[in-house]
Write a protein that holds these residues in place. Sequence first.
Motif, short mmCIF file in Angstrom:
data_model
loop_
_atom_site.label_atom_id
_atom_site.label_comp_id
_atom_site.label_asym_id
_atom_site.label_seq_id
_atom_site.Cartn_x
_atom_site.Cartn_y
_atom_site.Cartn_z
N GLY A 94 11.04 -8.95 35.39
CA GLY A 94 11.41 -10.56 35.78
C GLY A 94 10.18 -10.96 36.51
O GLY A 94 10.33 -12.18 37.05
N GLY A 95 9.22 -10.31 36.76
CA GLY A 95 7.98 -10.85 37.31
C GLY A 95 6.98 -11.68 36.47
O GLY A 95 7.52 -11.81 35.35
N ILE A 96 5.94 -11.96 36.99
CA ILE A 96 4.95 -12.89 36.40
C ILE A 96 3.43 -12.22 36.70
O ILE A 96 2.58 -12.87 36.72
CB ILE A 96 4.85 -14.34 36.83
CG1 ILE A 96 4.84 -14.47 38.09
CG2 ILE A 96 6.32 -14.82 36.29
CD1 ILE A 96 4.40 -16.08 38.64
N ILE A 97 3.39 -10.96 36.88
CA ILE A 97 2.23 -10.21 36.99
C ILE A 97 0.99 -10.37 35.98
O ILE A 97 1.74 -10.51 34.83
CB ILE A 97 2.42 -8.63 37.14
CG1 ILE A 97 1.07 -8.05 37.70
CG2 ILE A 97 2.81 -8.16 35.79
CD1 ILE A 97 1.38 -6.55 38.19
N GLY A 98 0.15 -10.81 36.22
CA GLY A 98 -1.04 -11.01 35.12
C GLY A 98 -1.36 -12.55 34.92
O GLY A 98 -2.38 -12.99 34.44
N VAL A 99 -0.58 -13.41 35.91
CA VAL A 99 -0.78 -14.65 35.61
C VAL A 99 -2.02 -15.33 36.46
O VAL A 99 -1.91 -14.78 37.65
CB VAL A 99 0.53 -15.74 36.06
CG1 VAL A 99 -0.10 -17.06 36.20
CG2 VAL A 99 1.67 -15.58 35.08
N THR A 100 -2.95 -15.81 36.25
CA THR A 100 -4.42 -16.23 36.96
C THR A 100 -4.44 -17.41 37.46
O THR A 100 -5.26 -17.69 38.12
CB THR A 100 -5.35 -15.60 36.17
OG1 THR A 100 -5.39 -16.32 34.83
CG2 THR A 100 -5.31 -14.21 35.68
N TYR A 101 -3.75 -18.51 36.64
CA TYR A 101 -4.09 -19.77 37.19
C TYR A 101 -3.13 -20.32 38.68
O TYR A 101 -2.57 -19.54 38.98
CB TYR A 101 -3.54 -20.86 36.07
CG TYR A 101 -2.30 -20.80 35.62
CD1 TYR A 101 -1.03 -21.12 36.33
CD2 TYR A 101 -2.12 -20.03 34.21
CE1 TYR A 101 0.20 -21.06 35.78
CE2 TYR A 101 -0.80 -20.14 33.87
CZ TYR A 101 0.27 -20.40 34.61
OH TYR A 101 1.65 -20.31 34.06
N PRO A 102 -3.89 -21.23 39.33
CA PRO A 102 -3.18 -21.55 40.46
C PRO A 102 -1.69 -21.69 40.68
O PRO A 102 -1.36 -22.51 39.74
CB PRO A 102 -3.91 -22.57 41.01
CG PRO A 102 -5.32 -22.36 40.32
CD PRO A 102 -4.93 -21.83 38.96
N ILE A 103 -0.98 -21.21 41.59
CA ILE A 103 0.23 -21.57 41.69
C ILE A 103 0.84 -22.02 43.06
O ILE A 103 0.35 -21.30 43.80
CB ILE A 103 1.52 -20.50 41.33
CG1 ILE A 103 1.32 -19.71 40.09
CG2 ILE A 103 2.99 -20.89 41.63
CD1 ILE A 103 2.16 -18.85 39.77
N VAL A 104 1.04 -23.38 43.30
CA VAL A 104 0.98 -24.18 44.51
C VAL A 104 2.19 -24.22 45.08
O VAL A 104 3.34 -24.19 44.27
CB VAL A 104 0.55 -25.64 44.08
CG1 VAL A 104 0.59 -26.35 45.33
CG2 VAL A 104 -0.63 -25.77 43.76
N SER A 105 2.26 -23.98 46.34
CA SER A 105 3.56 -24.18 47.38
C SER A 105 3.83 -25.44 47.73
O SER A 105 3.13 -26.19 48.28
CB SER A 105 3.72 -23.30 48.56
OG SER A 105 4.85 -23.67 49.28
N ASP A 106 5.02 -26.31 47.23
CA ASP A 106 5.35 -27.58 47.91
C ASP A 106 6.77 -27.49 48.49
O ASP A 106 7.60 -28.10 48.24
CB ASP A 106 5.57 -28.38 46.49
CG ASP A 106 6.10 -29.70 46.74
OD1 ASP A 106 5.61 -30.30 47.82
OD2 ASP A 106 6.81 -30.44 46.00
N ILE A 107 6.38 -26.55 49.74
CA ILE A 107 7.56 -26.27 50.52
C ILE A 107 8.11 -27.56 51.08
O ILE A 107 9.28 -27.47 51.75
CB ILE A 107 7.29 -25.01 51.38
CG1 ILE A 107 8.37 -24.68 52.18
CG2 ILE A 107 6.08 -25.85 52.20
CD1 ILE A 107 9.44 -23.84 51.31
N ASN A 108 7.37 -28.38 51.42
CA ASN A 108 7.71 -29.85 51.91
C ASN A 108 8.21 -30.97 51.17
O ASN A 108 8.57 -31.80 51.45
CB ASN A 108 6.52 -30.35 52.95
CG ASN A 108 6.04 -29.56 54.06
OD1 ASN A 108 6.75 -28.88 54.45
ND2 ASN A 108 4.83 -29.47 54.10
#
Length: 211
Positions: A94-108
Amino acid sequence: MKNLIGKKAPNFTASAVLNGKEIVQNFTLEQFKESKYVLLFFYPKDFTFVCPTEIYAFQERIKDFEKRNVQIIAVSTDTEQSHLAWLQIPKEKGGIIGVTYPIVSDINKTISYNYGVLSGDLIFCNNNNEEWVANGELIAYRGLFLIDKNSIIRHILINDFPLGRNVDEAVRMIDAIQYYEKSGEVCPANWKKGKKAIKANHSGIVDYFSS
């Protein structure tokens, strides 16, 4: 929802995970201005079901985007720590290991809000406690934005939560944008790279050209 087509993409500075392993605190959209096209896509949550299928689908086509000079960026309202943890888990679990492009946190929630993809509402209850309450989850719909090298949004697609996106269509739209920029010819319905495009002459009659 505000209309962003043809307008400058809202910039943001946020935490992100790069290359599946490194957290950075000041990742910006603006860093790609004048150098790359950007495919910016939002997804609802880490550790879910449809989201990893989309995330992997974009990763599997990353070379197609790179040869078109397109930077892929993913965004959700989860924390950067959640992104990083998900990136360490194998696909079969169920994970996404191997993804290399940026993943941004929009916590706000501000990036999702500024792009018009934030679900739910904050409602002020003028009761004795004068409380703000959330009506629905404040998470991102499946928004996709194609941004040109001048930071102008050229294409928008927004899906409801159950509906995954088509990566082939994203590639097709990048091709259409770049073909129009190069030739000045416009792209009719169902156009694909290598097919006929349209050029209007001074009489108002359209001519068809093969790309």
